[in-house]
Design a protein around this motif. Structure first.
Motif, mmCIF file in Angstrom:
data_model
loop_
_atom_site.group_PDB
_atom_site.id
_atom_site.type_symbol
_atom_site.label_atom_id
_atom_site.label_comp_id
_atom_site.label_asym_id
_atom_site.label_seq_id
_atom_site.Cartn_x
_atom_site.Cartn_y
_atom_site.Cartn_z
ATOM 1 N N UNK A 82 1.026 -1.141 -0.215
ATOM 2 C CA UNK A 82 0.001 0.018 -0.050
ATOM 3 C C UNK A 82 0.741 1.015 0.114
ATOM 4 N N UNK A 83 1.783 1.276 -1.089
ATOM 5 C CA UNK A 83 3.034 2.330 -1.134
ATOM 6 C C UNK A 83 2.253 3.636 -1.613
ATOM 7 N N UNK A 84 1.668 4.801 -0.856
ATOM 8 C CA UNK A 84 1.316 5.801 -1.349
ATOM 9 C C UNK A 84 1.786 7.053 -0.718
ATOM 10 N N UNK A 170 0.780 5.121 10.820
ATOM 11 C CA UNK A 170 1.686 4.811 9.626
ATOM 12 C C UNK A 170 2.646 3.889 9.645
ATOM 13 N N UNK A 171 3.560 4.206 10.859
ATOM 14 C CA UNK A 171 4.758 3.692 10.775
ATOM 15 C C UNK A 171 4.785 2.134 11.025
ATOM 16 N N UNK A 172 3.541 1.489 11.411
ATOM 17 C CA UNK A 172 3.399 0.250 11.739
ATOM 18 C C UNK A 172 3.251 -0.587 10.530
ATOM 19 N N UNK A 173 2.874 0.048 9.625
ATOM 20 C CA UNK A 173 2.803 -0.660 8.322
ATOM 21 C C UNK A 173 4.067 -0.992 7.713
ATOM 22 N N UNK A 174 5.474 -0.359 8.158
ATOM 23 C CA UNK A 174 6.436 -0.698 7.827
ATOM 24 C C UNK A 174 7.093 -1.931 8.675
ATOM 25 N N UNK A 175 6.323 -2.212 9.567
ATOM 26 C CA UNK A 175 6.436 -3.552 10.444
ATOM 27 C C UNK A 175 5.726 -4.838 10.156
ATOM 28 N N UNK A 176 4.684 -4.559 9.382
ATOM 29 C CA UNK A 176 3.660 -5.781 9.050
ATOM 30 C C UNK A 176 4.053 -6.397 7.850
ATOM 31 N N UNK A 177 4.329 -7.611 7.976
ATOM 32 C CA UNK A 177 4.574 -8.659 6.697
ATOM 33 C C UNK A 177 3.561 -9.299 6.337
ATOM 34 N N UNK A 178 3.270 -9.560 5.085
ATOM 35 C CA UNK A 178 1.990 -10.033 4.422
ATOM 36 C C UNK A 178 2.623 -11.191 3.784
ATOM 37 N N UNK A 179 1.901 -12.445 3.646
ATOM 38 C CA UNK A 179 1.888 -13.477 3.030
ATOM 39 C C UNK A 179 0.747 -14.044 2.357
ATOM 40 N N UNK A 180 0.658 -14.335 1.095
ATOM 41 C CA UNK A 180 -0.453 -14.519 0.502
ATOM 42 C C UNK A 180 -0.253 -15.861 -0.677
ATOM 43 N N UNK A 181 -0.834 -16.806 -0.897
ATOM 44 C CA UNK A 181 -0.543 -17.636 -1.838
ATOM 45 C C UNK A 181 -2.029 -17.942 -2.621
ATOM 46 N N UNK A 182 -2.276 -17.409 -3.731
ATOM 47 C CA UNK A 182 -3.558 -17.920 -4.342
ATOM 48 C C UNK A 182 -3.814 -19.176 -4.376
ATOM 49 N N UNK A 183 -5.045 -19.663 -4.298
ATOM 50 C CA UNK A 183 -5.345 -21.033 -4.181
ATOM 51 C C UNK A 183 -5.151 -21.524 -5.903
ATOM 52 N N UNK A 184 -5.079 -22.990 -5.951
ATOM 53 C CA UNK A 184 -4.918 -23.540 -7.154
ATOM 54 C C UNK A 184 -5.811 -23.259 -8.195
ATOM 55 N N UNK A 185 -6.980 -22.880 -7.961
ATOM 56 C CA UNK A 185 -8.223 -22.806 -8.980
ATOM 57 C C UNK A 185 -8.422 -21.344 -9.213
ATOM 58 N N UNK A 186 -7.646 -20.521 -8.688
ATOM 59 C CA UNK A 186 -7.840 -18.853 -8.862
ATOM 60 C C UNK A 186 -7.208 -18.713 -10.036
ATOM 61 N N UNK A 187 -7.805 -17.763 -11.046
ATOM 62 C CA UNK A 187 -7.326 -17.437 -12.258
ATOM 63 C C UNK A 187 -6.180 -16.331 -11.958
ATOM 64 N N UNK A 188 -4.984 -16.335 -12.651
ATOM 65 C CA UNK A 188 -4.098 -15.425 -12.632
ATOM 66 C C UNK A 188 -4.349 -14.350 -13.416
ATOM 67 N N UNK A 189 -5.371 -13.589 -13.024
ATOM 68 C CA UNK A 189 -5.732 -12.250 -13.837
ATOM 69 C C UNK A 189 -5.673 -11.106 -13.215
#
Length: 269
Positions: A82-84, A170-189
């Motif tokens: 969310x780089x703004x 806002x400073x906490x957003x520089x400490x929060x790490x995100x992990x996400x793996x789309x499901x196998x049936x999800x279209x890569x669009x």
């Protein structure tokens, strides 16, 4: 019911600050002389140039890397997803306040494309001088016992007031790490980026929705749960997922984490 962000009433007593994490975290690079805090971040004033009634404490700079698009995440910081310029300027205000500043002088932001596998990747930077008053009606000879705050809008709080109260620092957003793996049936669009108020937090998956995958937000230094839940919702918006299902939070080693299932209505031809 739309619960894109925690309500104002529940967040007043949960403002994320030094009490919520192990010490105050400042992702901005402040260089100069630190003083006792005189103003809350929202009370730090933006001015174009320094005048005779001000003195400079130092300079502050902060940056993030923007790579848009629906994709897997592997420890990507919320501040990058969310780089703004809005987020970076908020981080400057927080850093200036913690350094004892009362003003940001000549704040400026820039963006440049960087060479990566993604042609859409940009590096954003913002910087400013940090100053305080030394004379005039706004000057104080000593730090305030309670740092000055900006009064809320009258006769009712403005949208900016509510946003400031409801959002974590806002400073906490520089400490929060995100992990996400789309499901196998999800279209890569591609999915269009959403606003945070377009994201619903739901207790269960609607019949019309398709699960996109689980998104995990972690913080190694035990951030407030509210910040992590907020991180899941903002990440969903940036990935174009209108629904977040079954958000649950738990301790993870020396830190904590929140996870939610991203979902969207199934696409119909």
């Amino acid at each position: 019911m739309r619960l894109s962000l925690p309500t104002k009433a529940s967040s007043i007593g949960l403002m994320l600050c030094a009490a919520g994490c192990a010490g105050r975290f400042d992702p901005a690079n402040f260089e100069g002389s630190r003083e006792a805090q005189r103003a809350e971040p929202e009370a730090v004033i933006d001015v174009a140039v320094r005048t005779a009634d001000m003195e400079t404490l130092g300079t502050v700079r902060v940056g993030c890397r923007l790579r848009p698009g629906f994709r897997p995440l592997a420890g990507e910081l919320l501040s990058d997803l969310d780089c703004t310029t809005e987020r970076l300027l908020a981080a400057l205000h927080e850093s200036a306040a913690s350094a004892g500043g009362e003003l940001l002088v000549g704040a400026r932001c820039s963006s440049r494309r960087i060479s990566t596998a993604s042609l859409e990747t940009h590096q954003l930077h913002c910087g400013a001088e940090v100053a305080r008053y030394v004379s005039g009606p706004l000057a104080n000879p000593r730090p305030l016992s309670v740092p000055r705050s900006a009064p809320p809008g009258r006769p009712a709080p403005t949208a900016a007031d509510v946003k400031r109260i409801d959002e974590p620092e806002a400073s906490l957003s520089f400490r929060i790490a995100l992990t996400f793996q789309p499901g196998p049936a999800v279209e890569a669009s591609e999915r269009p980026v959403l606003r945070s108020d377009q994201v619903q937090e739901l207790p269960r998956l609607p019949l019309s929705d398709q699960p996109l995958g689980d998104l995990v937000a972690t913080c190694e230094d035990a951030c407030e749960e509210r910040a992590l839940r907020y991180g899941v919702l903002i990440a969903a918006a940036r990935l174009g997922a209108p629904d977040v299902v079954g958000v649950r939070c738990y301790s993870a080693g020396s830190g904590n984490a929140c996870v939610g299932t991203l979902a969207a209505p199934e696409r119909r031809e």
